[in-house]
Scaffold this motif. Structure first.
Motif, PDB file in Angstrom:
ATOM      1  N   PHE A 264       0.991  -0.945   0.023  1.00  0.00           N
ATOM      2  CA  PHE A 264      -0.174  -0.192  -0.214  1.00  0.00           C
ATOM      3  C   PHE A 264       0.751   0.794  -0.025  1.00  0.00           C
ATOM      4  O   PHE A 264       0.387   2.209  -0.352  1.00  0.00           O
ATOM      5  N   GLY A 265       2.505   1.338   0.236  1.00  0.00           N
ATOM      6  CA  GLY A 265       3.072   2.395   0.142  1.00  0.00           C
ATOM      7  C   GLY A 265       2.592   2.712   1.434  1.00  0.00           C
ATOM      8  O   GLY A 265       3.279   4.268   1.518  1.00  0.00           O
ATOM      9  N   HIS A 266       2.163   2.614   2.499  1.00  0.00           N
ATOM     10  CA  HIS A 266       2.479   3.475   3.642  1.00  0.00           C
ATOM     11  C   HIS A 266       3.408   3.402   4.611  1.00  0.00           C
ATOM     12  O   HIS A 266       3.704   1.878   5.163  1.00  0.00           O
ATOM     13  N   TRP A 267       3.953   3.949   5.188  1.00  0.00           N
ATOM     14  CA  TRP A 267       5.470   4.259   5.907  1.00  0.00           C
ATOM     15  C   TRP A 267       4.735   3.951   7.309  1.00  0.00           C
ATOM     16  O   TRP A 267       4.099   5.332   7.854  1.00  0.00           O
ATOM     17  N   ILE A 268       4.810   3.527   9.008  1.00  0.00           N
ATOM     18  CA  ILE A 268       4.000   3.866   9.523  1.00  0.00           C
ATOM     19  C   ILE A 268       4.964   5.348  10.207  1.00  0.00           C
ATOM     20  O   ILE A 268       6.930   4.869  10.579  1.00  0.00           O
ATOM     21  N   ASP A 269       5.065   5.894  10.490  1.00  0.00           N
ATOM     22  CA  ASP A 269       5.223   6.723  11.496  1.00  0.00           C
ATOM     23  C   ASP A 269       6.683   6.181  12.939  1.00  0.00           C
ATOM     24  O   ASP A 269       6.285   5.600  13.313  1.00  0.00           O
ATOM     25  N   PRO A 270       7.696   6.907  13.018  1.00  0.00           N
ATOM     26  CA  PRO A 270       8.558   6.671  13.272  1.00  0.00           C
ATOM     27  C   PRO A 270       8.588   6.841  15.064  1.00  0.00           C
ATOM     28  O   PRO A 270       8.846   5.503  15.785  1.00  0.00           O
ATOM     29  N   ILE A 271       7.707   7.820  15.507  1.00  0.00           N
ATOM     30  CA  ILE A 271       6.781   8.154  16.798  1.00  0.00           C
ATOM     31  C   ILE A 271       5.913   6.493  17.265  1.00  0.00           C
ATOM     32  O   ILE A 271       5.903   6.220  18.134  1.00  0.00           O
TER      33      ILE A 271
END
Length: 304
Positions: A264-271
């Motif tokens: 899906f081309g979605h990255w989870i944010d670091p926080i």
């Protein structure tokens, strides 16, 4: 001879762990395919068709061990029916959450369920929870708040559905513990299959819509992964106790993050990733304490 037996047991446990990790991978693929489908079709329709596959698999498994009439004989039929209702409701809410919540963040939220099990075991099972486990549960909920912080996942219905899914699954596990002392695993599986089949069909039929052949092929993938995942899970549990395999469920989080990026081309944010790490750490602490207390029911292995 003792050394040989120990070596064989170690090999069996190693195979069981590999099978558990493969099972998690299979269920992750199922979630990704489901997410594709619920963008165009009702989650209730997809859940119904998925449950057709699971019910067929479960009833075939049970019938190979004993007649279904015997498996339906329960000492706690009310609790067994409630288990079936809780599980299908859990799957409904998870499917609804898939419509809007990215896979990585969704998995990060629902993995709070082992912590909820600890809380629900107090009123339902009369268990005593010490300050150590309470602290771990509290830390886990802090992790969930980090994920749902302002600027993190938008607080919309998808998040509510994800939390409802985790809550319902935790209740399902606690009730499973409650009935495990009076009913066989075959009886528990039969009730889950039949109750879920009836409920999912009674609701899903009202959301029926024509489906393209390519989408129907994806539904078949969901059915196959449902049956294959549960089959692998059951086989793994014949080689190692649930308490050994349970911590490996947390591999579902990095796998969900990978699928979210690749598909899906979605990255989870670091926080949010930090919040998920807090939940995982808290859950592992609770599992460690649970393992010291006694055996873990098989229902905890393989969430889906």
């Amino acid at each position: 001879m003792a050394a040989l037996d120990a070596s064989l047991r170690s090999d069996q446990i190693g195979r069981a762990i590999v099978l558990t990790i493969i099972t998690i991978g299979v269920f992750g693929i199922q979630d990704a395919v489901s997410k594709m489908l619920v963008q165009d079709y009702s989650p209730f329709l997809i859940t119904m068709m998925r449950y057709w596959g699971f019910a067929l698999f479960a009833l075939i498994m049970v019938s190979r061990q004993a007649p279904l009439r015997r498996a339906l004989t329960s000492r706690a039929p009310g609790w067994q029916v409630l288990r079936g209702v809780l599980l299908i409701a859990d799957i409904w809410f998870f499917a609804l959450a898939l419509q809007s919540v990215p896979l990585g963040e969704l998995q990060a939220i629902v993995i709070v369920y082992p912590l909820l099990v600890t809380l629900f075991a107090i009123p339902f099972l009369g268990e005593k929870v010490g300050i150590f486990r309470f602290a771990a549960v509290g830390a886990g909920f802090v992790g969930a708040l980090v994920i749902m912080r302002p600027g993190g996942i938008p607080l919309e219905w998808g998040v509510v559905h994800a939390l409802a899914s985790a809550t319902l699954y935790a209740l399902y596990i606690v009730i499973t513990r409650k009935v495990s002392g009076v009913d066989s695993a075959a009886t528990s599986l039969t009730y889950v299959a039949l109750v879920g089949l009836v409920l999912s069909s009674c609701v899903g039929v009202f959301f029926w819509q024509p489906m393209a052949w390519s989408d129907f092929a994806l539904v078949c993938v969901i059915m196959a992964t449902t049956c294959g995942g549960h089959g692998l899970m059951v086989y793994a549990l014949t080689m190692a106790p649930a308490s050994v395999l349970q911590p490996f469920n947390y591999f579902s989080l990095p796998w969900a993050i990978i699928l979210s990026i690749v598909v899906f081309g979605h990255w989870i944010d670091p926080i949010s990733l930090v919040g998920a790490g807090i939940i995982v750490a808290a859950g592992l602490v609770v599992m460690w304490r649970e393992r010291k207390r006694g055996p873990v029911p098989e229902a905890i292995i393989g969430r889906e």
